[in-house]
Motif scaffolding. Structure first.
Motif, PDB file in Angstrom:
ATOM      1  N   VAL A 155       0.717  -1.372  -0.019  1.00  0.00           N
ATOM      2  CA  VAL A 155       0.205   0.063  -0.180  1.00  0.00           C
ATOM      3  C   VAL A 155       0.351   1.210   0.065  1.00  0.00           C
ATOM      4  CG1 VAL A 155      -1.485   1.154   1.400  1.00  0.00           C
ATOM      5  CG2 VAL A 155      -2.233  -0.900   0.939  1.00  0.00           C
ATOM      6  N   PHE A 156       1.926   1.435   0.876  1.00  0.00           N
ATOM      7  CA  PHE A 156       2.374   2.196   1.086  1.00  0.00           C
ATOM      8  C   PHE A 156       3.490   2.372  -0.262  1.00  0.00           C
ATOM      9  CE2 PHE A 156       6.865   4.271   1.385  1.00  0.00           C
ATOM     10  CZ  PHE A 156       6.751   5.442   2.294  1.00  0.00           C
ATOM     11  N   ARG A 157       4.235   1.638  -1.459  1.00  0.00           N
ATOM     12  CA  ARG A 157       4.678   1.820  -2.126  1.00  0.00           C
ATOM     13  C   ARG A 157       3.683   2.197  -3.168  1.00  0.00           C
ATOM     14  NH1 ARG A 157       5.926  -3.464  -3.565  1.00  0.00           N
ATOM     15  NH2 ARG A 157       7.675  -3.976  -1.355  1.00  0.00           N
ATOM     16  N   MET A 158       2.284   1.519  -3.854  1.00  0.00           N
ATOM     17  CA  MET A 158       1.020   2.150  -4.256  1.00  0.00           C
ATOM     18  C   MET A 158       1.576   3.790  -4.016  1.00  0.00           C
ATOM     19  SD  MET A 158      -2.627   0.644  -4.992  1.00  0.00           S
ATOM     20  CE  MET A 158      -3.406   1.241  -3.346  1.00  0.00           C
ATOM     21  N   ILE A 159       1.130   4.214  -2.910  1.00  0.00           N
ATOM     22  CA  ILE A 159       0.557   5.187  -3.049  1.00  0.00           C
ATOM     23  C   ILE A 159       1.473   6.281  -2.959  1.00  0.00           C
ATOM     24  CG2 ILE A 159       0.229   7.222  -1.045  1.00  0.00           C
ATOM     25  CD1 ILE A 159      -1.491   4.913   0.317  1.00  0.00           C
ATOM     26  N   LEU A 160       3.294   6.108  -3.187  1.00  0.00           N
ATOM     27  CA  LEU A 160       4.227   6.676  -3.602  1.00  0.00           C
ATOM     28  C   LEU A 160       3.769   6.784  -4.838  1.00  0.00           C
ATOM     29  CD1 LEU A 160       6.713   8.286  -2.566  1.00  0.00           C
ATOM     30  CD2 LEU A 160       7.786   5.685  -2.922  1.00  0.00           C
ATOM     31  N   PHE A 161       4.307   5.871  -5.552  1.00  0.00           N
ATOM     32  CA  PHE A 161       4.220   6.096  -6.917  1.00  0.00           C
ATOM     33  C   PHE A 161       2.810   6.620  -7.127  1.00  0.00           C
ATOM     34  CE2 PHE A 161       6.361   1.554  -6.512  1.00  0.00           C
ATOM     35  CZ  PHE A 161       7.809   2.316  -6.770  1.00  0.00           C
ATOM     36  N   LYS A 162       2.174   6.298  -7.342  1.00  0.00           N
ATOM     37  CA  LYS A 162       0.632   7.141  -7.639  1.00  0.00           C
ATOM     38  C   LYS A 162       0.934   8.837  -7.465  1.00  0.00           C
ATOM     39  CE  LYS A 162      -2.850   3.988  -8.164  1.00  0.00           C
ATOM     40  NZ  LYS A 162      -4.218   3.542  -7.406  1.00  0.00           N
ATOM     41  N   GLY A 163       1.636   8.864  -5.903  1.00  0.00           N
ATOM     42  CA  GLY A 163       2.204  10.473  -5.624  1.00  0.00           C
ATOM     43  C   GLY A 163       2.930  10.521  -6.736  1.00  0.00           C
ATOM     44  N   ILE A 164       4.045  10.259  -7.026  1.00  0.00           N
ATOM     45  CA  ILE A 164       5.542  10.549  -7.891  1.00  0.00           C
ATOM     46  C   ILE A 164       4.556  10.706  -8.969  1.00  0.00           C
ATOM     47  CG2 ILE A 164       6.955   9.903  -8.769  1.00  0.00           C
ATOM     48  CD1 ILE A 164       8.568   8.271  -6.262  1.00  0.00           C
ATOM     49  N   THR A 165       3.644   9.572  -9.502  1.00  0.00           N
ATOM     50  CA  THR A 165       2.985  10.246 -10.985  1.00  0.00           C
ATOM     51  C   THR A 165       1.736  11.902 -10.845  1.00  0.00           C
ATOM     52  OG1 THR A 165       2.591   7.467 -10.974  1.00  0.00           O
ATOM     53  CG2 THR A 165       1.832   8.666 -12.298  1.00  0.00           C
ATOM     54  N   ALA A 166       1.369  11.324  -9.730  1.00  0.00           N
ATOM     55  CA  ALA A 166       0.469  12.859  -9.658  1.00  0.00           C
ATOM     56  C   ALA A 166       1.435  13.864  -9.821  1.00  0.00           C
ATOM     57  CB  ALA A 166      -0.199  12.932  -9.029  1.00  0.00           C
ATOM     58  N   ILE A 167       2.557  14.020  -9.586  1.00  0.00           N
ATOM     59  CA  ILE A 167       3.384  15.659  -8.887  1.00  0.00           C
ATOM     60  C   ILE A 167       3.786  15.884 -10.489  1.00  0.00           C
ATOM     61  CG2 ILE A 167       5.320  16.172  -7.961  1.00  0.00           C
ATOM     62  CD1 ILE A 167       4.462  14.840  -5.658  1.00  0.00           C
ATOM     63  N   ILE A 168       4.619  14.444 -11.320  1.00  0.00           N
ATOM     64  CA  ILE A 168       4.918  14.630 -12.519  1.00  0.00           C
ATOM     65  C   ILE A 168       4.183  14.855 -13.505  1.00  0.00           C
ATOM     66  CG2 ILE A 168       5.527  13.623 -13.933  1.00  0.00           C
ATOM     67  CD1 ILE A 168       7.421  11.952 -12.784  1.00  0.00           C
ATOM     68  N   LEU A 169       2.570  14.646 -13.777  1.00  0.00           N
ATOM     69  CA  LEU A 169       1.853  15.140 -14.201  1.00  0.00           C
ATOM     70  C   LEU A 169       1.307  16.690 -14.647  1.00  0.00           C
ATOM     71  CD1 LEU A 169      -0.643  12.121 -14.832  1.00  0.00           C
ATOM     72  CD2 LEU A 169       0.739  12.191 -16.122  1.00  0.00           C
ATOM     73  N   ILE A 170       1.024  17.096 -13.156  1.00  0.00           N
ATOM     74  CA  ILE A 170       0.621  18.262 -12.925  1.00  0.00           C
ATOM     75  C   ILE A 170       2.133  19.396 -12.974  1.00  0.00           C
ATOM     76  CG2 ILE A 170       0.722  19.925 -11.118  1.00  0.00           C
ATOM     77  CD1 ILE A 170      -0.951  17.931  -9.486  1.00  0.00           C
ATOM     78  N   ALA A 171       3.316  19.084 -12.988  1.00  0.00           N
ATOM     79  CA  ALA A 171       4.162  20.283 -12.885  1.00  0.00           C
ATOM     80  C   ALA A 171       4.365  19.688 -14.868  1.00  0.00           C
ATOM     81  CB  ALA A 171       5.899  18.891 -13.307  1.00  0.00           C
ATOM     82  N   ILE A 172       4.412  18.828 -16.019  1.00  0.00           N
ATOM     83  CA  ILE A 172       4.061  18.237 -17.107  1.00  0.00           C
ATOM     84  C   ILE A 172       2.699  19.703 -17.850  1.00  0.00           C
ATOM     85  CG2 ILE A 172       3.722  18.098 -19.236  1.00  0.00           C
ATOM     86  CD1 ILE A 172       5.004  15.203 -17.739  1.00  0.00           C
ATOM     87  N   MET A 173       1.374  19.765 -16.548  1.00  0.00           N
ATOM     88  CA  MET A 173       0.615  20.597 -17.222  1.00  0.00           C
ATOM     89  C   MET A 173       0.841  22.009 -17.203  1.00  0.00           C
ATOM     90  SD  MET A 173      -2.664  18.121 -15.697  1.00  0.00           S
ATOM     91  CE  MET A 173      -3.681  19.760 -15.438  1.00  0.00           C
ATOM     92  N   ILE A 174       1.581  22.549 -15.957  1.00  0.00           N
ATOM     93  CA  ILE A 174       1.865  23.604 -15.637  1.00  0.00           C
ATOM     94  C   ILE A 174       3.260  24.006 -16.529  1.00  0.00           C
ATOM     95  CG2 ILE A 174       3.191  25.443 -13.687  1.00  0.00           C
ATOM     96  CD1 ILE A 174       1.620  23.400 -11.569  1.00  0.00           C
TER      97      ILE A 174
END
Length: 73
Positions: free
Chosen positions: A19-38
């Motif tokens: 669960v920790f790994r899943m949350i960590l990878f989803k968080g990293i993916t979300a941050i990367i996508l938000i950065a690309i959109m910005i």
């Protein structure tokens, strides 16, 4: 009883780590996508600021452009 308790503890530890790994990878993916959109939105804003394009077309202006002009003889 002790063996089952140990197995349950091991399983819960594995589930927690998954669960920790899943949350960590989803968080990293979300941050990367938000950065690309910005980044893309900033680039588009800079591009359109440099173009100095103003889009103001009213209904009357459209009708003036659509009128057919008679050829001059």
């Amino acid at each position: 009883m002790e063996e089952t308790a140990i197995q349950l503890n091991n399983m819960s530890a594995e589930i927690e780590s998954m669960v920790f790994r899943m949350i960590l990878f989803k968080g990293i993916t979300a941050i990367i996508l938000i950065a690309i959109m910005i980044y893309i939105s900033i680039k588009l804003i800079k591009y359109f600021k440099n173009k100095d394009i103003e889009i103001n077309i009213s209904y009357k202006e459209k009708n003036k452009n659509d009128e057919r002009k008679e050829p001059k003889l």
